[in-house]
Design a protein around this motif. Structure first.
Motif, PDB file in Angstrom:
ATOM      1  N   LYS A 828       0.993  -1.275   0.000  1.00 35.54           N
ATOM      2  CA  LYS A 828      -0.435   0.091   0.083  1.00 35.54           C
ATOM      3  C   LYS A 828       1.188   0.965   0.238  1.00 35.54           C
ATOM      4  O   LYS A 828       1.088   2.361  -0.547  1.00 35.54           O
ATOM      5  CB  LYS A 828      -1.194  -0.080   1.043  1.00 35.54           C
ATOM      6  N   ALA A 829       1.927   0.805   0.556  1.00 33.27           N
ATOM      7  CA  ALA A 829       2.935   2.318   0.838  1.00 33.27           C
ATOM      8  C   ALA A 829       3.545   2.983  -0.466  1.00 33.27           C
ATOM      9  O   ALA A 829       3.964   4.307  -1.356  1.00 33.27           O
ATOM     10  CB  ALA A 829       4.099   2.258   1.518  1.00 33.27           C
ATOM     11  N   LEU A 830       3.972   1.583  -1.200  1.00 33.07           N
ATOM     12  CA  LEU A 830       4.561   1.902  -2.782  1.00 33.07           C
ATOM     13  C   LEU A 830       3.086   2.056  -3.523  1.00 33.07           C
ATOM     14  O   LEU A 830       3.789   2.982  -4.317  1.00 33.07           O
ATOM     15  CB  LEU A 830       5.345   0.537  -3.098  1.00 33.07           C
ATOM     16  N   GLN A 831       2.158   1.628  -3.719  1.00 32.68           N
ATOM     17  CA  GLN A 831       0.759   2.004  -4.018  1.00 32.68           C
ATOM     18  C   GLN A 831       0.755   3.561  -4.399  1.00 32.68           C
ATOM     19  O   GLN A 831       0.311   4.400  -5.146  1.00 32.68           O
ATOM     20  CB  GLN A 831       0.005   1.623  -4.303  1.00 32.68           C
ATOM     21  N   LEU A 841       9.366   7.779  -0.825  1.00 39.70           N
ATOM     22  CA  LEU A 841       9.364   7.373  -0.504  1.00 39.70           C
ATOM     23  C   LEU A 841       8.984   5.496  -1.152  1.00 39.70           C
ATOM     24  O   LEU A 841       9.004   4.964  -0.402  1.00 39.70           O
ATOM     25  CB  LEU A 841       7.342   7.787  -0.770  1.00 39.70           C
ATOM     26  N   MET A 842       8.680   5.406  -2.152  1.00 34.26           N
ATOM     27  CA  MET A 842       8.932   4.109  -3.412  1.00 34.26           C
ATOM     28  C   MET A 842      10.247   3.535  -3.470  1.00 34.26           C
ATOM     29  O   MET A 842      10.283   2.453  -2.800  1.00 34.26           O
ATOM     30  CB  MET A 842       8.479   4.185  -4.697  1.00 34.26           C
ATOM     31  N   GLN A 843      11.037   4.462  -2.618  1.00 33.59           N
ATOM     32  CA  GLN A 843      12.317   3.823  -2.593  1.00 33.59           C
ATOM     33  C   GLN A 843      12.935   3.785  -1.617  1.00 33.59           C
ATOM     34  O   GLN A 843      13.318   2.569  -1.025  1.00 33.59           O
ATOM     35  CB  GLN A 843      13.642   4.443  -2.636  1.00 33.59           C
ATOM     36  N   ASP A 844      12.781   4.009  -0.143  1.00 35.67           N
ATOM     37  CA  ASP A 844      12.406   3.619   0.999  1.00 35.67           C
ATOM     38  C   ASP A 844      11.704   2.680   1.176  1.00 35.67           C
ATOM     39  O   ASP A 844      12.311   1.766   2.284  1.00 35.67           O
ATOM     40  CB  ASP A 844      11.861   4.973   2.159  1.00 35.67           C
ATOM     41  N   LYS A 873      14.893   5.014  -8.818  1.00 37.91           N
ATOM     42  CA  LYS A 873      16.191   5.050  -9.983  1.00 37.91           C
ATOM     43  C   LYS A 873      16.098   5.874 -10.511  1.00 37.91           C
ATOM     44  O   LYS A 873      16.618   6.723 -10.988  1.00 37.91           O
ATOM     45  CB  LYS A 873      17.548   4.268  -9.157  1.00 37.91           C
ATOM     46  N   GLN A 874      15.510   4.743 -11.984  1.00 40.86           N
ATOM     47  CA  GLN A 874      15.839   5.210 -13.344  1.00 40.86           C
ATOM     48  C   GLN A 874      14.511   6.294 -13.591  1.00 40.86           C
ATOM     49  O   GLN A 874      14.253   6.490 -14.609  1.00 40.86           O
ATOM     50  CB  GLN A 874      15.936   4.202 -14.385  1.00 40.86           C
ATOM     51  N   LYS A 875      13.240   6.488 -13.068  1.00 42.86           N
ATOM     52  CA  LYS A 875      12.046   6.673 -12.714  1.00 42.86           C
ATOM     53  C   LYS A 875      11.493   7.189 -13.911  1.00 42.86           C
ATOM     54  O   LYS A 875      11.087   7.202 -15.826  1.00 42.86           O
ATOM     55  CB  LYS A 875      12.155   8.908 -12.631  1.00 42.86           C
TER      56      LYS A 875
END
Length: 899
Positions: A828-831, A841-844, A873-875
């Motif tokens: 959920k945090a990644l989404q 936030l996604m990297q964390d 990282k590459q977006k």
């Protein structure tokens, strides 16, 4: 003044000193002798005068003392008292009572029967006894003995003043000093004149030489002396002339050389720029190599993690001993494969001297056994006999690096099997040397393979090379094995010896140094085994039979080794099988083993005692041969025999007892043992807390490196578990900050990366150990046992043999629902981060998810999270969306959460 200090003075000072010192010394010695002689003479004259005057007064005062007439004594003293130095004349009777004296002062002279003198204060006192002379009675013949009986009438004491003699002595000293100073002054004038005449030309020469040294090549000295000094002056002038001429020539040459050097420097500068660019490219290549090795290591570890995980789950089911052995060997082989994957990284580290040896407690015999068992199937397939001979004097436990020793043994045994088509591979482990706190162990691997020539041996220890190109085509291999062995042995302060004969085999001997432990148990006692029990051992191979005899000898006094089936049948006939046991070693040679298998059923059926069958490889054919399920007196294990399995069998223990892997951890630490866990992922932190608390230790938690630093400063724990990637302050910076204050605190870094640059940064920061995820609970606990200052319970030693067992969540009261909840929250945090375009936030959370999957051995989930992290990282939005969908499918379908 010492000779060294004299040489440091100028020539003028040296000449003066060399001239004056002898003269002054002789003058002082003679003056001193003269003065002391004159003073002694005046004092001797005074003493002689006082003794004479005292003696004469004694002769003259005899009548006065006899008659007691004091006026006569007064008359006698009037003459001497007029002398300038006579201070007093004293007359005493024979009872030392004062009769008369000319003066009055105190004295403490006690006169005796003989003349004496003494110096008191300002006076010399001379006392002479007065005796009867017997003159009046000599004419009477009736008194012939009167001359012998002279009577003491009294004493005469003459006191002489010392003022006169002191004045005379002072005058002597004054005259002597005046004369001495006059002589010294004249001597100094003569020495100065002589020194000036001698040193003047030399000083001028010195000044000229100094000017020449300072670069004034036109300086010349005056030629005003003759003989040697004149020759020296002329020589200096000629030398200066030549130097001036040579200097002009050299200056011309230097100008030309400078022009050439300037051109060379410009060329070197151009080359340096090219070298710098080449170095940058090499650094970039090394960085790319590290990243490639780390990536490939991760990709290879992922499927192996599944193999290890499912093998661990399989070992928790009800299995026979043989199946347990298969699982154990699969587990060990998989771990060995992980070690082989690490060999490439190790080689790179060895090239840069980045390998650090461990120092932990282990059993050297068990380590070599593990390496042998990993290769036993390969040897059995080729029909090779594997024999292991261990020195009986080997310590049961030593301090060293078991992983590296196992790596050395595995490389050597693997090579021996690879290059041997028939025959045997014999492994020996011997105690080469020992002293107070260290021992030298020697490992030998000898085969009957193809061997190599002397010319081929020159290339064996070169990286990525073998004896010749045909070796690579026939046997494969990367050519790193012997190179890594040599470098590891060198790190252990040992050496490698290689000997080989083409067509006859090869022997490699490695010696390495280890530390000894305070207590080394050599043998585990077998209380239930009767030493008077007959024990029959059969093995056709001499080395295998020798190994079995060495193992069994300490346990029985009735040993019957048999090298042939005929000898075995004779022993079985003559010995009561009800009171005996049998160890049967099956040959590795396929043809001989086939013949032995034909006789095994009859032999085992007739034998009533316990039987231990040793097979090169335990498989279904062996089980079917003896029907293990219905033949409970026969136990089967692989060759060579482990000492621990022999102990179990001799104790009549079942070798296929199911191992209870769900037994709770013993309380190995006291509550005073304090561990700080620094981990930003909640589930990982919870699991680590459960693992540590199960050992009895007290745990404190930190979510960032900054919190960990505060906890360490406040609570002074016994150890710290430090995750590397954390918000606010990462583990590397937190470790460096902690090390500034707590230099000896054990810090264990937890990371999923195997890039050498990160490992170097961790070691530079000061971590004690680095543990790569997935974290193994038993290995982690063993590491804490070694590092913590708190002493574990008695007999509670690190269990390195069970380190490879997987972490069991249920053992720490963590259900799969807990894991599912944590994975869902991470998803959920990644989404949310993807919806809000929040890449930080996604990297964390991809980092947290990667660490969680690695910790719990979820390989596909770990791979997907790593790919997602790279895409973030590459977006790359498209790749992120695809990987998020894949990640959601993996988590919701619970592919890794089923039993």
């Amino acid at each position: 003044m010492s000779l060294t200090k004299l040489r440091q003075q100028g020539i003028r000072q040296q000449v003066l000193l060399l001239t004056l010192l002898p003269l002054v010394f002789m003058t002082l010695v003679l003056s001193g002798y003269f003065v002391s002689t004159r003073i002694s003479d005046t004092e001797a004259t005074l003493i002689e005068r006082g003794e004479t005057m005292s003696r004469l007064m004694a002769k003259a005062s005899e009548f006065g003392l006899i008659s007691g007439l004091t006026h006569q004594l007064n008359a006698l003293s009037e003459g001497p008292i007029l002398e300038q130095d006579v201070a007093d004349v004293i007359f005493l009777d024979n009872k030392q009572k004062l009769l008369f004296r000319s003066n009055s002062f105190e004295f403490r002279l006690q006169p005796g029967n003989t003349p004496l003198h003494r110096h008191e204060g300002d006076f010399w006192l001379f006392a002479t006894p007065v005796l009867t002379s017997g003159i009046l009675v000599q004419d009477s013949p009736e008194y012939p003995a009167a001359d012998k009986d002279r009577q003491l009438l009294g004493w005469v004491i003459v006191a002489l003043s010392t003022e006169t003699i002191q004045a005379r002595q002072n005058q002597i000293i004054t005259n002597s000093l005046v004369l001495l100073f006059a002589v010294l002054f004249v001597t100094f004038l003569v020495a100065v004149r002589f020194a000036e005449a001698l040193t003047g030309p030399i000083i001028r020469l010195t000044n000229t030489v100094q000017k020449l040294q300072q670069g004034d090549l036109g300086a010349r000295t005056i030629t005003d002396s003759s003989a040697e000094l004149g020759s020296l002056q002329r020589g200096i002038n000629e030398l200066a002339e030549r130097v001036q001429t040579s200097n002009q020539v050299l200056e011309s040459q230097v100008d030309k050389a400078t022009q050439r050097l300037r051109k060379t420097m410009q060329h070197l500068e151009t080359q340096n720029i090219a070298l710098q660019r080449a170095r940058q490219k090499a650094d970039q290549a090394n960085l790319a190599k590290d990243e490639f090795l780390a990536r490939m290591s991760h990709e290879l570890r992922t499927p192996l993690t599944s193999v290890l995980g499912f093998t661990g789950m399989l070992r928790q089911t009800e299995l026979t001993f043989e199946q347990q052995e298969h699982c154990r060997i699969i587990n060990q082989t998989s771990n060995m494969l992980l070690s082989i994957i690490d060999d490439i990284l190790d080689f790179a580290k060895l090239q840069s001297d980045a390998i650090t040896l461990e120092r932990i407690q282990f059993n050297p015999e068990n380590v070599i056994h593990e390496a042998i068992e990993m290769q036993s199937q390969s040897a059995a397939t080729k029909g090779l006999e594997l024999a292991f001979l261990a020195d009986a004097s080997l310590p049961h436990e030593i301090l060293g690096d078991p992983t590296r020793i196992r790596q050395i043994a595995t490389n050597l045994i693997s090579n021996a099997i690879k290059f041997t088509e028939q025959g045997q591979v014999i492994i020996r482990l011997d105690l080469a040397a020992t002293d107070a706190d260290s021992i030298v162990i020697q490992l030998s691997v000898k085969d009957s393979g193809i061997g190599v020539t002397d010319e081929q041996q020159k290339h064996l220890f070169n990286a990525f090379s073998q004896a010749d190109s045909s070796i690579t085509r026939r046997f494969g291999g990367s050519g790193l094995g012997l190179v890594i062995v040599q470098k590891l042995v060198k790190l252990m302060q040992g050496q490698v010896q290689f000997s080989s004969t083409p067509g006859a085999g090869t022997e490699v001997i490695c010696s390495f140094s280890c530390k000894s432990t305070p207590q080394n148990a050599q043998l585990i006692s077998i209380s239930s085994f009767n030493q008077n029990t007959d024990l029959i051992i059969f093995d056709r191979h001499p080395a295998s039979l020798e190994s079995l005899v060495n193992l069994v000898t300490p346990f029985t006094s009735k040993l019957h080794p048999c090298a042939t089936l005929q000898s075995l049948e004779e022993n079985l006939t003559s010995i009561d099988s009800n009171q005996s046991s049998l160890i049967f070693g099956l040959s590795a040679n396929h043809d001989i083993a086939h013949q032995q298998k034909l006789k095994i059923p009859a032999l085992f059926s007739a034998f009533k005692g316990n039987i231990l069958l040793l097979a090169p490889a335990v498989n279904a054919e062996i089980n079917q041969l003896i029907d293990i399920r219905n033949h409970q007196k026969v136990a089967v294990t692989s060759k060579p025999l482990r000492r621990s399995l022999l102990n179990k069998w001799l104790s009549h223990a079942r070798l296929d007892v199911q191992e209870n892997r769900k037994q709770l951890q013993r309380k190995i630490f006291s509550p005073e043992t304090h561990i700080v866990i620094a981990e930003d992922n909640d589930f990982n932190r919870l699991l680590l807390r459960k693992i540590i608390e199960a050992t009895g230790a007290t745990v404190s938690e930190a979510r960032t490196g900054k919190e960990a630093l505060q906890l360490v400063n406040q609570q002074a724990p016994d150890a710290v578990l430090m995750d590397v990637h954390m918000p606010v302050m990462d583990g590397i910076e937190a470790t460096a900050r902690i090390r500034e204050i707590h230099s000896q605190l054990p810090i264990i870094a937890l990371t999923a990366n195997v890039i050498s640059s990160e490992e170097h940064a961790l070691r530079q920061a000061g971590v004690s150990r680095i543990e790569y995820k997935p974290i193994n609970d038993k290995k982690l606990i063993n590491l804490l046992k070694l590092l913590c200052k708190t002493t574990p319970e008695s007999g509670n030693k690190p269990d390195f043999e069970n380190e490879h067992a997987p972490t069991n969540l249920s053992q720490y009261q963590l259900s799969k629902q807990d894991l599912q909840l944590e994975l869902t929250q991470q998803l959920k945090a990644l989404q949310q981060g993807f919806t809000e375009h929040n890449m930080i936030l996604m990297q964390d959370h991809t980092h947290q998810l990667t660490g969680l999957a690695g910790l719990l051995e979820l390989p596909e989930l770990e791979l997907c999270s790593c790919e997602l992290n790279d895409a973030v990282k590459q977006k790359d939005s498209k790749a992120i969306w695809q990987l998020l969908w894949r990640l959601e499918r993996l988590i919701k379908h619970q592919q890794y959460l089923d039993e």
